[in-house]
Design a protein around this motif. Structure first.
Motif, PDB file in Angstrom:
ATOM      1  N   VAL A 167       1.611  -2.789 -24.046  1.00 18.53           N
ATOM      2  CA  VAL A 167       1.213  -1.416 -23.723  1.00 18.53           C
ATOM      3  C   VAL A 167      -0.229  -1.136 -24.115  1.00 18.53           C
ATOM      4  O   VAL A 167      -0.974  -0.475 -23.377  1.00 18.53           O
ATOM      5  N   TRP A 168      -0.669  -1.633 -25.296  1.00 21.31           N
ATOM      6  CA  TRP A 168      -1.996  -1.248 -25.765  1.00 21.31           C
ATOM      7  C   TRP A 168      -3.098  -1.708 -24.812  1.00 21.31           C
ATOM      8  O   TRP A 168      -4.162  -1.083 -24.739  1.00 21.31           O
ATOM      9  N   VAL A 169      -2.858  -2.781 -24.061  1.00 23.26           N
ATOM     10  CA  VAL A 169      -3.849  -3.245 -23.088  1.00 23.26           C
ATOM     11  C   VAL A 169      -4.034  -2.196 -21.989  1.00 23.26           C
ATOM     12  O   VAL A 169      -5.166  -1.891 -21.584  1.00 23.26           O
ATOM     13  N   ALA A 170      -2.930  -1.642 -21.512  1.00 25.53           N
ATOM     14  CA  ALA A 170      -3.030  -0.571 -20.516  1.00 25.53           C
ATOM     15  C   ALA A 170      -3.743   0.645 -21.097  1.00 25.53           C
ATOM     16  O   ALA A 170      -4.537   1.301 -20.418  1.00 25.53           O
ATOM     17  N   ALA A 171      -3.469   0.945 -22.367  1.00 27.21           N
ATOM     18  CA  ALA A 171      -4.148   2.069 -23.019  1.00 27.21           C
ATOM     19  C   ALA A 171      -5.652   1.839 -23.089  1.00 27.21           C
ATOM     20  O   ALA A 171      -6.449   2.758 -22.877  1.00 27.21           O
ATOM     21  N   HIS A 219      -4.297   7.223 -25.290  1.00 29.26           N
ATOM     22  CA  HIS A 219      -3.366   6.835 -26.343  1.00 29.26           C
ATOM     23  C   HIS A 219      -2.241   5.990 -25.749  1.00 29.26           C
ATOM     24  O   HIS A 219      -1.916   6.083 -24.555  1.00 29.26           O
ATOM     25  N   ALA A 220      -1.638   5.174 -26.593  1.00 24.32           N
ATOM     26  CA  ALA A 220      -0.593   4.250 -26.133  1.00 24.32           C
ATOM     27  C   ALA A 220       0.575   4.975 -25.474  1.00 24.32           C
ATOM     28  O   ALA A 220       1.158   4.467 -24.507  1.00 24.32           O
ATOM     29  N   ASP A 221       0.942   6.168 -25.967  1.00 22.64           N
ATOM     30  CA  ASP A 221       2.073   6.896 -25.381  1.00 22.64           C
ATOM     31  C   ASP A 221       1.799   7.256 -23.919  1.00 22.64           C
ATOM     32  O   ASP A 221       2.679   7.130 -23.059  1.00 22.64           O
ATOM     33  N   GLU A 222       0.577   7.699 -23.653  1.00 22.28           N
ATOM     34  CA  GLU A 222       0.229   8.054 -22.277  1.00 22.28           C
ATOM     35  C   GLU A 222       0.210   6.815 -21.394  1.00 22.28           C
ATOM     36  O   GLU A 222       0.653   6.844 -20.241  1.00 22.28           O
ATOM     37  N   ALA A 223      -0.307   5.721 -21.929  1.00 22.90           N
ATOM     38  CA  ALA A 223      -0.326   4.475 -21.167  1.00 22.90           C
ATOM     39  C   ALA A 223       1.091   3.998 -20.861  1.00 22.90           C
ATOM     40  O   ALA A 223       1.370   3.497 -19.765  1.00 22.90           O
ATOM     41  N   LEU A 254       4.739   2.996 -12.893  1.00 25.90           N
ATOM     42  CA  LEU A 254       4.483   1.858 -12.005  1.00 25.90           C
ATOM     43  C   LEU A 254       5.711   0.956 -11.882  1.00 25.90           C
ATOM     44  O   LEU A 254       5.956   0.375 -10.815  1.00 25.90           O
ATOM     45  N   VAL A 255       6.480   0.850 -12.963  1.00 24.20           N
ATOM     46  CA  VAL A 255       7.731   0.079 -12.899  1.00 24.20           C
ATOM     47  C   VAL A 255       8.707   0.758 -11.940  1.00 24.20           C
ATOM     48  O   VAL A 255       9.341   0.098 -11.103  1.00 24.20           O
ATOM     49  N   ARG A 256       8.818   2.087 -12.038  1.00 22.53           N
ATOM     50  CA  ARG A 256       9.725   2.813 -11.136  1.00 22.53           C
ATOM     51  C   ARG A 256       9.288   2.671  -9.682  1.00 22.53           C
ATOM     52  O   ARG A 256      10.129   2.652  -8.778  1.00 22.53           O
ATOM     53  N   ALA A 257       7.972   2.559  -9.466  1.00 23.78           N
ATOM     54  CA  ALA A 257       7.454   2.380  -8.106  1.00 23.78           C
ATOM     55  C   ALA A 257       7.546   0.930  -7.648  1.00 23.78           C
ATOM     56  O   ALA A 257       7.097   0.605  -6.541  1.00 23.78           O
ATOM     57  N   GLN A 258       8.127   0.054  -8.472  1.00 24.00           N
ATOM     58  CA  GLN A 258       8.296  -1.368  -8.163  1.00 24.00           C
ATOM     59  C   GLN A 258       6.959  -2.081  -7.991  1.00 24.00           C
ATOM     60  O   GLN A 258       6.864  -3.086  -7.285  1.00 24.00           O
ATOM     61  N   LEU A 259       5.927  -1.589  -8.675  1.00 21.34           N
ATOM     62  CA  LEU A 259       4.631  -2.250  -8.655  1.00 21.34           C
ATOM     63  C   LEU A 259       4.405  -3.107  -9.893  1.00 21.34           C
ATOM     64  O   LEU A 259       3.463  -3.897  -9.946  1.00 21.34           O
ATOM     65  N   ALA A 276       0.822  -1.209   0.000  1.00 16.89           N
ATOM     66  CA  ALA A 276       0.000   0.000   0.000  1.00 16.89           C
ATOM     67  C   ALA A 276       0.857   1.259   0.000  1.00 16.89           C
ATOM     68  O   ALA A 276       0.473   2.272  -0.593  1.00 16.89           O
ATOM     69  N   LEU A 277       2.014   1.200   0.647  1.00 16.96           N
ATOM     70  CA  LEU A 277       2.891   2.372   0.659  1.00 16.96           C
ATOM     71  C   LEU A 277       3.311   2.758  -0.756  1.00 16.96           C
ATOM     72  O   LEU A 277       3.316   3.938  -1.126  1.00 16.96           O
ATOM     73  N   SER A 278       3.669   1.749  -1.559  1.00 18.88           N
ATOM     74  CA  SER A 278       4.059   2.037  -2.944  1.00 18.88           C
ATOM     75  C   SER A 278       2.867   2.537  -3.747  1.00 18.88           C
ATOM     76  O   SER A 278       2.974   3.497  -4.520  1.00 18.88           O
ATOM     77  N   TYR A 279       1.724   1.892  -3.568  1.00 19.14           N
ATOM     78  CA  TYR A 279       0.515   2.255  -4.319  1.00 19.14           C
ATOM     79  C   TYR A 279       0.085   3.682  -4.005  1.00 19.14           C
ATOM     80  O   TYR A 279      -0.177   4.488  -4.916  1.00 19.14           O
ATOM     81  N   LEU A 280       0.025   4.028  -2.738  1.00 22.79           N
ATOM     82  CA  LEU A 280      -0.467   5.350  -2.349  1.00 22.79           C
ATOM     83  C   LEU A 280       0.495   6.467  -2.711  1.00 22.79           C
ATOM     84  O   LEU A 280       0.090   7.630  -2.776  1.00 22.79           O
ATOM     85  N   SER A 281       1.756   6.119  -2.964  1.00 21.92           N
ATOM     86  CA  SER A 281       2.725   7.154  -3.360  1.00 21.92           C
ATOM     87  C   SER A 281       2.616   7.520  -4.835  1.00 21.92           C
ATOM     88  O   SER A 281       3.243   8.469  -5.282  1.00 21.92           O
ATOM     89  N   CYS A 282       1.797   6.770  -5.596  1.00 18.93           N
ATOM     90  CA  CYS A 282       1.673   7.014  -7.043  1.00 18.93           C
ATOM     91  C   CYS A 282       0.610   8.068  -7.326  1.00 18.93           C
ATOM     92  O   CYS A 282      -0.343   8.239  -6.561  1.00 18.93           O
ATOM     93  N   PRO A 283       0.734   8.770  -8.466  1.00 17.74           N
ATOM     94  CA  PRO A 283      -0.319   9.706  -8.876  1.00 17.74           C
ATOM     95  C   PRO A 283      -1.626   8.969  -9.168  1.00 17.74           C
ATOM     96  O   PRO A 283      -1.652   7.743  -9.338  1.00 17.74           O
ATOM     97  N   GLU A 284      -2.714   9.739  -9.291  1.00 16.06           N
ATOM     98  CA  GLU A 284      -4.039   9.147  -9.445  1.00 16.06           C
ATOM     99  C   GLU A 284      -4.141   8.287 -10.693  1.00 16.06           C
ATOM    100  O   GLU A 284      -4.733   7.205 -10.664  1.00 16.06           O
ATOM    101  N   ARG A 285      -3.567   8.748 -11.835  1.00 11.13           N
ATOM    102  CA  ARG A 285      -3.648   7.974 -13.075  1.00 11.13           C
ATOM    103  C   ARG A 285      -3.001   6.615 -12.917  1.00 11.13           C
ATOM    104  O   ARG A 285      -3.553   5.586 -13.342  1.00 11.13           O
TER     105      ARG A 285
END
Length: 736
Positions: free
Chosen positions: A304-308, A314-318, A325-330, A277-286
């Protein structure tokens, strides 16, 4: 200092000039490391690298080792254990702080500097009033000292920089869930979960060696259910130790339920869910929204397109959100797949937590997100299947998350079989999940779209599983039911289960007739004719194929007219009508070539190679067969490579070239065995036996012939049964 952090203001000249520090305080150098971890285990390689970095001789730069990894992976344990191992190497002291970077309120570096300076003997009245001045004094105090600084659980580079010493005699270890890529001169040490053997070792150290050794199989299953995450293993071990009456199998059983697993992984103040939860709550809303919505998928990994699609962006934003999320180790990056898509995956326990947070979203939001992914896979699979089948009538519908100009669509168009191979697990997972939980038309449409790709890749197990699930879901929707039945008929035909194939085809034919779907009526007749040909009922086969061809010609469907000519050519070949076979096949090939239908053209060349062999046009036969084998290999169609090799082997056998023929037959035999095609495996054994008999060794392997006979009797393959019986009737070589 001016503020609450720094206390009374002191002039800078006094600080750096001659402030008289308390000698007793100044001489008491700090040793702040928390106690060592008694059961530390399993980190030999990274521990060795860390200690080498910290003890290396250096002249100008301070050593900074940045350990990064997901919550609960053991970063703090590694840093503390290394510090204790190197106590003698840093005789002037150890500074330690938990920066609480993953928590809602991380430590202010100014506050930490004050604590460090006080620990270094600086009295309160001598503390500067700015972060910069405190940092300067801090570096001055550590100059020339052999001190280890452990900055645990850092949030980011900005939090760490003021706390770095300047002297090369000091060393720093930073731990963080995020990679400290912006920290100048830092050596990154990524820390992953333990391998299974070391995970079991850790469990044994906590739970007790004897209990773990007594049921090592259950211990292995427990650490796998913990995802080999040290925090989870530590909790599981504590639960085993505190309950001597409970078996390891009982603990395993409680962990097996993925919906309750995180509830079980709590012991005292240790809790996997709280750590995540600490990692999750430290992330932005998106990023939090994406993390949660990913929990609605069962897929092991995703592009990537699945996340989009989940976010409707758009895929770039996803991709930006995924990288966050990778940087947050999630999330973990799982590398690129066969078509160059980056794929992402969850650690098992983090997936469980993602599904926990999914409940924060309304049911209609979750369902709509999953439906977008399902439609995306349906459209991509339709595109791949159509282009694998030489049709250009299907393109992905334009959506914000996936459109015809995106690389994933190009992969489905240009390399459809490769795309399917890369996405197979995800396609099957999404289809199965949708059929089980939603039961709507889109799920059945996805399964139907897979039929051609199932056939090309001989993916019979997945084909049968998905279609048997789809048939009741199709229910009273006639066309969906008819297409599903047609797919089941084709599957049973491929498996040489001819009676059941004809039953499925007959039922689908009735529905297509009632719905006035003339094209599909003709397609079913074409397939039923193919089954009759394989059964050896050649007159009936040619009659049905002629009916289908009449319908295709009437509707100006040149592609299927050519495909039917090719199949009729095969039936004529089997009937020994070689002139008619040659005419049909030679008429079909230019049309197939004009449609760029390379797969059916290659099938036609394979059949024509067999006809040319029967006509003793050996050079023409070899030319046709070499060409079709090259095409099938390029397409990744191993089944038809093997079938073509059989035909080429028969061509070489006709030339009395035993060595080449045997190589072809054995290569085909291996592929059929690998694919589980028992009928063609038996036929290849029969080919080898006939080859041996032709070269004076009729009893080379009578057991193999007898086994082939049993298999071919199961398929009621009368022509091949007669071949087996002819070989078995030959007297042994010693009696001749």
């Amino acid at each position: 200092m001016a503020g609450a952090v720094f206390g009374p203001v002191v002039q800078a000249s006094a600080i750096y000039g001659g402030v008289h520090l308390n000698p007793a305080v100044a001489s008491a150098m700090p040793h702040q490391l928390p106690p060592d971890i008694a059961d530390f285990t399993g980190r030999e390689a990274v521990l060795g690298r860390l200690t080498r970095l910290l003890t290396a001789r250096r002249h100008t730069a301070v050593v900074v080792s940045a350990i990064n990894g997901k919550g609960g992976v053991g970063k703090t344990a590694l840093a503390i254990h290394a510090g204790h191992l190197l106590r003698d190497h840093f005789p002037d002291g150890h500074l330690y702080v938990n920066l609480r970077g993953a928590e809602a309120e991380s430590r202010n570096p100014a506050t930490v500097l004050v604590e460090f300076l006080r620990a270094l003997g600086v009295p309160g009245e001598a503390l500067p009033d700015t972060v910069e001045e405190c940092s300067t004094l801090y570096r001055s105090k550590l100059h020339g000292l052999r001190v280890l600084v452990v900055l645990d659980n850092a949030e980011n580079e900005a939090q760490v920089r003021p706390l770095l010493p300047g002297s090369p005699t000091a060393a720093v270890v930073v731990t963080s869930r995020r990679r400290m890529t912006g920290l100048e001169g830092a050596t990154g040490l990524p820390l992953d979960v333990l391998d299974e053997a070391r995970a079991v070792d850790l469990l044994a150290r906590i739970a007790g060696d004897e209990r773990v050794a007594a049921d090592s199989a259950a211990a292995g299953r427990i650490v796998r259910l913990c995802g080999c995450l040290p925090l989870a293993i530590r909790i599981a071990g504590a639960k085993i130790a505190e309950a001597p009456h409970r078996t390891l199998e009982a603990i395993e059983g409680r962990l097996r339920d993925e919906h309750r697993r995180l509830d079980e992984l709590v012991a005292g103040d240790l809790e996997v869910r709280a750590s995540l939860a600490l990692s999750y709550l430290s992330c932005p809303e998106r990023e939090r929204r994406l993390f949660s919505l990913l929990g609605c998928l069962r897929s092991a990994d995703f592009p990537v397109w699945v996340a989009a699609a989940l976010l409707e962006v758009h895929a770039d934003e996803a991709e930006d959100a995924l990288d966050s999320l990778v940087r947050a180790q999630l999330l973990d990056v799982d590398g690129d797949d066969a078509v160059g898509q980056a794929r992402y995956r969850f650690h098992d326990l983090i997936r469980d937590y993602s599904r926990d947070t999914l409940q924060n979203h309304a049911a209609h939001d979750r369902d709509a997100a999953f439906e977008r992914v399902l439609r995306g896979y349906r459209d991509l699979t339709r595109t791949a299947e159509a282009h694998a089948d030489a049709r250009r009538d299907i393109v992905v519908q334009t959506q914000v998350w996936i459109s015809p100009d995106q690389p994933v669509v190009a992969a489905a168009v240009e390399r459809p079989v490769t795309w399917y191979s890369a996405e197979r697990r995800s396609v099957l997972s999404i289809a199965t999940q949708a059929l089980e939980t939603m039961g709507d038309a889109t799920a059945v449409e996805l399964v139907i779209a897979c039929q051609g790709l199932f056939e090309i890749t001989s993916d019979w197990t997945a084909w049968e599983h998905t279609h048997e699930m789809a048939l009741p879901v199709a229910g009273d929707r006639p066309l969906l039911r008819a297409h599903t039945l047609y797919g089941l008929g084709t599957l049973h035909w491929d498996k040489a289960q001819w009676a059941s194939a004809q039953r499925f085809f007959a039922e689908s034919l009735q529905i297509f007739t009632e719905c006035r779907e003339d094209h599909w009526r003709a397609r079913v007749l074409h397939s039923m004719g193919g089954v009759l040909r394989d059964e050896g009922r050649l007159t009936e086969a040619l009659d049905l194929l002629a009916q289908a061809d009449t319908m295709f010609v009437r509707d100006n469907d040149e592609l299927w007219h050519a495909r039917t000519l090719r199949r009729m050519g095969g039936a004529y070949w089997d009937a020994g009508e070689l002139t008619a076979a040659t005419q049909s096949l030679e008429a079909s090939l230019p049309i197939l070539r004009n449609f760029h239908d390379v797969r059916w053209e290659a099938r036609g060349l394979r059949t024509l190679g067999g006809v040319y062999t029967a006509l003793d046009r050996i050079d023409d036969a070899v030319r046709c067969l070499d060409a079709c084998i090259t095409t099938f290999r390029r397409l990744g169609d191993e089944l038809w490579v093997a079938r073509s090799l059989r035909t080429l082997g028969q061509c070489h056998a006709r030339q009395a070239n035993q060595a080449k023929a045997e190589r072809c037959f054995r290569a085909a035999l291996k592929t059929f065995g690998d694919l589980g095609d028992t009928r063609y495996e038996a036929l290849s054994r029969l080919d080898l036996a006939e080859l041996a008999a032709a070269h004076g060794n009729p009893d080379s392997d009578r057991t193999s012939i007898e086994e082939a006979l049993v298999t071919l009797q199961h398929y009621n393959d009368t022509r091949s049964i007669a071949r087996c019986q002819a070989l078995l009737s030959l007297p042994p070589q010693s009696d001749r």
